[in-house]
Design an enzyme around this catalytic site. Sequence first.
Site, PDB file in Angstrom:
ATOM      1  N   ASN A  36       0.769  -1.356   0.085  1.00  0.00           N
ATOM      2  CA  ASN A  36      -0.151  -0.069   0.142  1.00  0.00           C
ATOM      3  C   ASN A  36       0.816   1.257   0.068  1.00  0.00           C
ATOM      4  OD1 ASN A  36      -1.837   2.015   0.420  1.00  0.00           O
ATOM      5  ND2 ASN A  36      -2.319   1.506   2.536  1.00  0.00           N
ATOM      6  N   TRP A  37       1.073   1.834  -1.371  1.00  0.00           N
ATOM      7  CA  TRP A  37       1.936   2.910  -1.241  1.00  0.00           C
ATOM      8  C   TRP A  37       1.390   4.316  -0.580  1.00  0.00           C
ATOM      9  CZ3 TRP A  37       3.652   1.835  -7.229  1.00  0.00           C
ATOM     10  CH2 TRP A  37       4.546   0.996  -7.045  1.00  0.00           C
ATOM     11  N   LYS A  38       0.269   4.369  -0.161  1.00  0.00           N
ATOM     12  CA  LYS A  38      -0.518   5.410   0.372  1.00  0.00           C
ATOM     13  C   LYS A  38      -0.234   6.449  -0.541  1.00  0.00           C
ATOM     14  CE  LYS A  38      -0.180   3.048   4.748  1.00  0.00           C
ATOM     15  NZ  LYS A  38      -0.077   3.389   6.159  1.00  0.00           N
ATOM     16  N   HIS A  86      -9.530   1.015   4.911  1.00  0.00           N
ATOM     17  CA  HIS A  86      -8.127   1.138   5.565  1.00  0.00           C
ATOM     18  C   HIS A  86      -8.468   2.173   6.836  1.00  0.00           C
ATOM     19  CE1 HIS A  86      -4.164   2.190   6.476  1.00  0.00           C
ATOM     20  NE2 HIS A  86      -3.934   1.429   5.893  1.00  0.00           N
ATOM     21  N   GLU A 132      -6.861   4.636   7.932  1.00  0.00           N
ATOM     22  CA  GLU A 132      -6.621   6.176   7.373  1.00  0.00           C
ATOM     23  C   GLU A 132      -7.867   6.795   6.599  1.00  0.00           C
ATOM     24  OE1 GLU A 132      -2.867   5.399   5.442  1.00  0.00           O
ATOM     25  OE2 GLU A 132      -2.212   4.860   7.378  1.00  0.00           O
ATOM     26  N   GLU A 144      -5.165  -4.808  10.657  1.00  0.00           N
ATOM     27  CA  GLU A 144      -4.321  -3.730  11.047  1.00  0.00           C
ATOM     28  C   GLU A 144      -4.372  -2.917  12.142  1.00  0.00           C
ATOM     29  OE1 GLU A 144      -2.177  -2.341   6.962  1.00  0.00           O
ATOM     30  OE2 GLU A 144      -3.847  -1.331   7.163  1.00  0.00           O
ATOM     31  N   GLY A 156       2.809   2.431  10.873  1.00  0.00           N
ATOM     32  CA  GLY A 156       3.853   3.402  10.685  1.00  0.00           C
ATOM     33  C   GLY A 156       4.262   3.831  11.987  1.00  0.00           C
ATOM     34  N   SER A 202       3.511  -2.172  10.323  1.00  0.00           N
ATOM     35  CA  SER A 202       5.202  -2.140  10.603  1.00  0.00           C
ATOM     36  C   SER A 202       5.730  -3.455  10.171  1.00  0.00           C
ATOM     37  CB  SER A 202       5.511  -1.794  11.917  1.00  0.00           C
ATOM     38  OG  SER A 202       5.047  -0.256  12.469  1.00  0.00           O
ATOM     39  N   GLY A 222       2.929  -0.969   4.181  1.00  0.00           N
ATOM     40  CA  GLY A 222       3.031   0.310   3.951  1.00  0.00           C
ATOM     41  C   GLY A 222       4.364   0.915   3.527  1.00  0.00           C
ATOM     42  N   GLY A 223       4.960   1.547   4.375  1.00  0.00           N
ATOM     43  CA  GLY A 223       6.223   2.197   4.339  1.00  0.00           C
ATOM     44  C   GLY A 223       7.248   1.185   3.602  1.00  0.00           C
TER      45      GLY A 223
HETATM   46  P1  13P Z   1       3.230   0.447   7.798  1.00  0.00           P
HETATM   47  O1  13P Z   1       3.701  -0.736   7.091  1.00  0.00           O
HETATM   48  O2  13P Z   1       3.831   1.708   7.341  1.00  0.00           O
HETATM   49  O3  13P Z   1       2.950   0.343   9.304  1.00  0.00           O
HETATM   50  O4  13P Z   1       1.709   0.568   7.170  1.00  0.00           O
HETATM   51  C1  13P Z   1       0.785  -0.473   7.421  1.00  0.00           C
HETATM   52  C2  13P Z   1      -0.268  -0.212   6.569  1.00  0.00           C
HETATM   53  O5  13P Z   1      -1.117   0.826   7.001  1.00  0.00           O
HETATM   54  C3  13P Z   1      -0.625  -0.873   5.324  1.00  0.00           C
HETATM   55  O6  13P Z   1      -1.961  -0.655   4.863  1.00  0.00           O
END
Ligand code: 13P
Length: 246
Positions: free
Chosen positions: A10-12, A98, A100, A168, A174, A205, A226-227
């Site tokens: 997930n590149w956000k 998600h 967010e 999640e 993050g 994470s 994510g990251g």
């Molecule tokens: P991180 O891997 O950056 O913690 O993010 C997880 C996430 O929200 C994937 O959708």
Amino acid sequence: MAPLKLIVGNWKMNGLTADSRERAEKLAVAVKGRGNLPFQLILCPPATMVAATAEALRGSVIKCGGQDCHEQSCGAFTGDIAAVMLKDLGCTYVIVGHSERRQHHRETSLQVAAKAKAAHAAGLIAIICVGELDSERSAGQADSVIAGQLKDSIPDTATAENSVIAYEPVWAIGTGKTASSEDIRHMHALIRGKAGKLPILYGGSVKGSNAAEILHIPNVDGVLVGGASLKAEEFLAIAEASGEGK
Ligand code: 13P
């Protein structure tokens, strides 16, 4: 043969078109010609980069997905994107609900279910996210929060072929803090009891150094990253951990 582990990036809201194209091409080259991969890679770029990413993945086994979709298939919804539009660009998957989106856009579980239903109608596989807040976990409410989110976020159209659940924990996203293996084992068993055969991903994470442990916990069918998905090498290291220890 064991089902492939789903490794979702997930590149956000990161990068520009050239970054997306380069990362997708790098990953496509890395898996090209390798038979019997133990994983399925799925890349979810920002909406403006879906077309370029899908184009870069043409002919590759790597799939593309959106990060969100609207619950309607068309209409006066300025700024929104319909599931069918993602499908039109070459997507196979779409993330819905998600944390967010739930947090910053006030999305409710019932809206998430409507979005997942729209994804199904468009022929997409919905990755339906759930997760408890730190305060909810501290108050001993993690199980009931997740049970409630699952009950309201999974539409009646969901099957093991068109839906994936992503657990999640919000406090692990993050932050560099992953849930303990015991917490993941417990929550994934709870989700399995409610979601039947739907694949279940862990997110929060995940990185190259902890992926093998997480991917080998019972009822963990993959990870949502994510990251660490923003670097092709790190993302690949996570995916390769699927095959470790077998
Ligand atoms: P991180 O891997 O950056 O913690 O993010 C997880 C996430 O929200 C994937 O959708």
